[in-house]
Write a protein that holds these residues in place. Structure first.
Motif, PDB file in Angstrom:
ATOM      1  N   THR A 159       0.841  -1.197   0.000  1.00  0.00           N
ATOM      2  CA  THR A 159       0.000   0.000   0.000  1.00  0.00           C
ATOM      3  C   THR A 159       0.872   1.242   0.000  1.00  0.00           C
ATOM      4  O   THR A 159       1.903   1.283   0.670  1.00  0.00           O
ATOM      5  N   VAL A 160       0.457   2.253  -0.752  1.00  0.00           N
ATOM      6  CA  VAL A 160       1.109   3.559  -0.725  1.00  0.00           C
ATOM      7  C   VAL A 160       0.092   4.594  -0.274  1.00  0.00           C
ATOM      8  O   VAL A 160      -1.068   4.577  -0.704  1.00  0.00           O
ATOM      9  N   ASP A 161       0.518   5.498   0.632  1.00  0.00           N
ATOM     10  CA  ASP A 161      -0.342   6.564   1.152  1.00  0.00           C
ATOM     11  C   ASP A 161      -0.011   7.861   0.423  1.00  0.00           C
ATOM     12  O   ASP A 161       1.085   8.403   0.582  1.00  0.00           O
ATOM     13  N   TYR A 162      -0.948   8.368  -0.362  1.00  0.00           N
ATOM     14  CA  TYR A 162      -0.754   9.619  -1.094  1.00  0.00           C
ATOM     15  C   TYR A 162      -1.441  10.751  -0.337  1.00  0.00           C
ATOM     16  O   TYR A 162      -2.651  10.696  -0.100  1.00  0.00           O
ATOM     17  N   PRO A 163      -0.698  11.797   0.059  1.00  0.00           N
ATOM     18  CA  PRO A 163      -1.294  12.879   0.851  1.00  0.00           C
ATOM     19  C   PRO A 163      -2.184  13.797   0.020  1.00  0.00           C
ATOM     20  O   PRO A 163      -1.869  14.146  -1.113  1.00  0.00           O
ATOM     21  N   ILE A 164      -3.315  14.187   0.601  1.00  0.00           N
ATOM     22  CA  ILE A 164      -4.220  15.165   0.020  1.00  0.00           C
ATOM     23  C   ILE A 164      -4.496  16.213   1.096  1.00  0.00           C
ATOM     24  O   ILE A 164      -5.059  15.889   2.152  1.00  0.00           O
ATOM     25  N   SER A 165      -4.087  17.449   0.836  1.00  0.00           N
ATOM     26  CA  SER A 165      -4.261  18.513   1.823  1.00  0.00           C
ATOM     27  C   SER A 165      -5.634  19.154   1.664  1.00  0.00           C
ATOM     28  O   SER A 165      -6.106  19.357   0.550  1.00  0.00           O
ATOM     29  N   ILE A 166      -6.248  19.467   2.787  1.00  0.00           N
ATOM     30  CA  ILE A 166      -7.516  20.199   2.764  1.00  0.00           C
ATOM     31  C   ILE A 166      -7.360  21.415   3.662  1.00  0.00           C
ATOM     32  O   ILE A 166      -6.949  21.303   4.818  1.00  0.00           O
ATOM     33  N   SER A 167      -7.634  22.582   3.093  1.00  0.00           N
ATOM     34  CA  SER A 167      -7.568  23.848   3.836  1.00  0.00           C
ATOM     35  C   SER A 167      -8.973  24.415   3.945  1.00  0.00           C
ATOM     36  O   SER A 167      -9.694  24.514   2.939  1.00  0.00           O
ATOM     37  N   THR A 168      -9.374  24.771   5.167  1.00  0.00           N
ATOM     38  CA  THR A 168     -10.724  25.279   5.372  1.00  0.00           C
ATOM     39  C   THR A 168     -10.805  26.749   5.000  1.00  0.00           C
ATOM     40  O   THR A 168      -9.827  27.489   5.081  1.00  0.00           O
ATOM     41  N   GLY A 169     -12.014  27.176   4.573  1.00  0.00           N
ATOM     42  CA  GLY A 169     -12.226  28.532   4.104  1.00  0.00           C
ATOM     43  C   GLY A 169     -12.870  29.435   5.133  1.00  0.00           C
ATOM     44  O   GLY A 169     -12.799  29.192   6.344  1.00  0.00           O
ATOM     45  N   SER A 170     -13.530  30.472   4.641  1.00  0.00           N
ATOM     46  CA  SER A 170     -14.092  31.498   5.521  1.00  0.00           C
ATOM     47  C   SER A 170     -15.365  31.039   6.221  1.00  0.00           C
ATOM     48  O   SER A 170     -15.701  31.545   7.298  1.00  0.00           O
ATOM     49  N   ILE A 171     -16.103  30.098   5.631  1.00  0.00           N
ATOM     50  CA  ILE A 171     -17.319  29.581   6.268  1.00  0.00           C
ATOM     51  C   ILE A 171     -16.917  28.466   7.229  1.00  0.00           C
ATOM     52  O   ILE A 171     -16.553  27.369   6.809  1.00  0.00           O
ATOM     53  N   LYS A 172     -16.962  28.755   8.507  1.00  0.00           N
ATOM     54  CA  LYS A 172     -16.523  27.787   9.513  1.00  0.00           C
ATOM     55  C   LYS A 172     -17.739  27.307  10.303  1.00  0.00           C
ATOM     56  O   LYS A 172     -18.087  27.848  11.347  1.00  0.00           O
ATOM     57  N   GLU A 173     -18.379  26.294   9.760  1.00  0.00           N
ATOM     58  CA  GLU A 173     -19.548  25.700  10.386  1.00  0.00           C
ATOM     59  C   GLU A 173     -19.611  24.232   9.973  1.00  0.00           C
ATOM     60  O   GLU A 173     -19.029  23.827   8.971  1.00  0.00           O
ATOM     61  N   PRO A 174     -20.314  23.407  10.736  1.00  0.00           N
ATOM     62  CA  PRO A 174     -20.412  21.979  10.384  1.00  0.00           C
ATOM     63  C   PRO A 174     -20.965  21.800   8.976  1.00  0.00           C
ATOM     64  O   PRO A 174     -21.869  22.521   8.550  1.00  0.00           O
ATOM     65  N   PHE A 175     -20.402  20.815   8.276  1.00  0.00           N
ATOM     66  CA  PHE A 175     -20.795  20.593   6.882  1.00  0.00           C
ATOM     67  C   PHE A 175     -20.376  19.192   6.464  1.00  0.00           C
ATOM     68  O   PHE A 175     -19.430  18.619   6.997  1.00  0.00           O
ATOM     69  N   GLU A 176     -21.126  18.645   5.509  1.00  0.00           N
ATOM     70  CA  GLU A 176     -20.799  17.329   4.956  1.00  0.00           C
ATOM     71  C   GLU A 176     -20.898  17.414   3.444  1.00  0.00           C
ATOM     72  O   GLU A 176     -21.932  17.815   2.903  1.00  0.00           O
TER      73      GLU A 176
END
Length: 408
Positions: free
Chosen positions: A127-144
């Motif tokens: 198995t190889v683990d490929y990193p994916i970065s996630i940066s949050t934006g200006s709307i900071k509230e629960p979300f799916e």
């Protein structure tokens, strides 16, 4: 007489059809051709609201007995849904391959012949683990929301492209607790302990040699922990070489629980420098030994690392000082840390020694045109012999009729 000839013609025709069917060579086919050829998962998909960035991991497992020549993965988030909430980007600092695109959709690719091929192309069963970065934006509230990922692999220079597409749910939650994550890459190299306790690679891992199970732990939550426990399990046949004093090894020699009660991990962002007494991320290792009598090449799977914080509610200012790192721990900058869930799997990839290339070991047998032609030729000879024998026996009786008792 006509009856005898018709019987002989039908027999010969059937034999020729049999011979023709046998002699047609089959295309190359692996003796073991598993379906599907690979699988993948996206981990670390729950992110605390208020946490500015996190590294998810795309874990791709090769289910075949050959290393692919090419792998590419495409990441396609729902741009409209995620706008001002989060952006998905390929991981910085390597580990992703050659990438292109923007936050609305991008891809990364790795191929044989490059300097990073050994790390980015999953070994057979690995198995190889490929990193994916996630940066949050200006709307900071629960979300799916959803993100679609397509992965394809190619085996060999002219191999067929095998593609799989999956959709994953990424969730922003209002949770102010600590959130530890661990990533453990496959063990592929033999090592020795160098100056200052740092590991030095000595080449591919061969039977009887020592490797290192490495795992990085990072706190990407909003609270600190004052200690960490690590539950470590080795693949079958692999044993601990020299477990540190913080670890209690089970009777089977394959599992251990390591307690680092003074290893404080603060949330990323509160961290200072790696040489300080408090860290947001560390890398640890455990030396392991591969059996000398194992048949290589082989991938020993089902190794696991699981981490858990001991206490919470401390900060960088109130953390115990000094929080001395254990002898087998190396602090890593938070910006370079890969993130995962609290548990990660890994495999130990054992290579055949160079002087064993012409003997033992080896990959799985492969069938193809040459094997088909050889087998076909042999069976064709047998079938032809049977036809001639039956024809001769038929001649001794089929041409005797009426009062004529002389065999022709």
């Amino acid at each position: 007489m006509a009856v005898g000839r018709r019987w002989l013609s039908r027999t010969a025709a059937a034999a020729l059809l049999l011979i023709g069917g046998i002699a047609v060579p089959a295309g190359p086919a692996s003796a073991v051709d598993p379906e599907p050829k690979f699988t993948f998962e996206l981990t670390g998909t729950t992110i605390p609201v208020g946490f500015t960035s996190k590294t998810l991991h795309l874990k791709v497992t090769n289910l075949t007995d050959e290393t692919p020549s090419v792998i590419q993965y495409d990441v396609r988030p729902d741009e409209l849904a995620w706008r001002d909430r989060a952006w998905f980007l390929w991981g910085e600092g390597g580990g992703s391959g050659e990438c292109d695109g923007d936050s609305a959709g991008w891809y990364c690719r790795a191929g044989a012949g490059t300097s990073t091929a050994a790390e980015l192309l999953p070994a057979p069963g690995g198995t190889v683990d490929y990193p994916i970065s996630i940066s949050t934006g200006s709307i900071k509230e629960p979300f799916e929301g959803k993100v679609q990922i397509e992965v394809y692999m190619i085996w060999g220079e002219d191999g067929e492209r095998v593609t799989e597409t999956r959709e994953f749910t990424v969730t922003l939650v209002d949770d102010a607790e600590a959130d530890l994550a661990v990533v453990a890459p496959d063990v592929r190299q033999s090592v020795r302990v160098g100056a200052g306790g740092r590991l030095e690679s000595t080449g591919t891992l061969n039977p009887g040699e020592t490797g290192a199970v490495r795992y990085r732990i990072v706190n990407h939550g909003r609270k600190a922990v004052s200690g960490v426990t690590v539950d470590l399990r080795l693949p079958e046949g692999v044993t601990f070489t020299r477990p540190p004093q913080e670890c209690a090894v089970d009777d089977d020699g394959r599992s251990a629980v390591c307690t680092y009660d003074s290893l404080a991990l603060v949330p990323v962002g509160e961290d200072t420098e790696p040489n300080d007494d408090v860290h947001s991320a560390v890398e640890l290792y455990n030396l392991v030994t591969v059996p000398a009598d194992i048949t290589a090449p082989v991938t020993l799977a089902d190794g696991t690392v699981q981490v858990e914080g001991l206490t919470e509610g401390i900060s960088a200012r109130s953390a115990p000082k000094p929080a001395v790192l254990p002898a087998n721990a190396v602090a890593v900058p938070a910006a370079d840390v890969d993130a995962s869930d609290n548990q990660d799997g890994y495999a130990v990839v054992v290579a055949a020694k160079k002087d064993d290339d012409n003997g033992g070991g080896g990959g799985l047998p492969v069938t193809g045109p040459q094997a088909g032609l050889i087998a076909g030729a042999g069976l064709a000879m047998v079938a032809a012999g049977i036809v001639l024998l039956l024809a001769r026996r038929r001649r001794s009786v089929a041409f005797i009729s009426g009062d004529d008792t002389t065999a022709s």
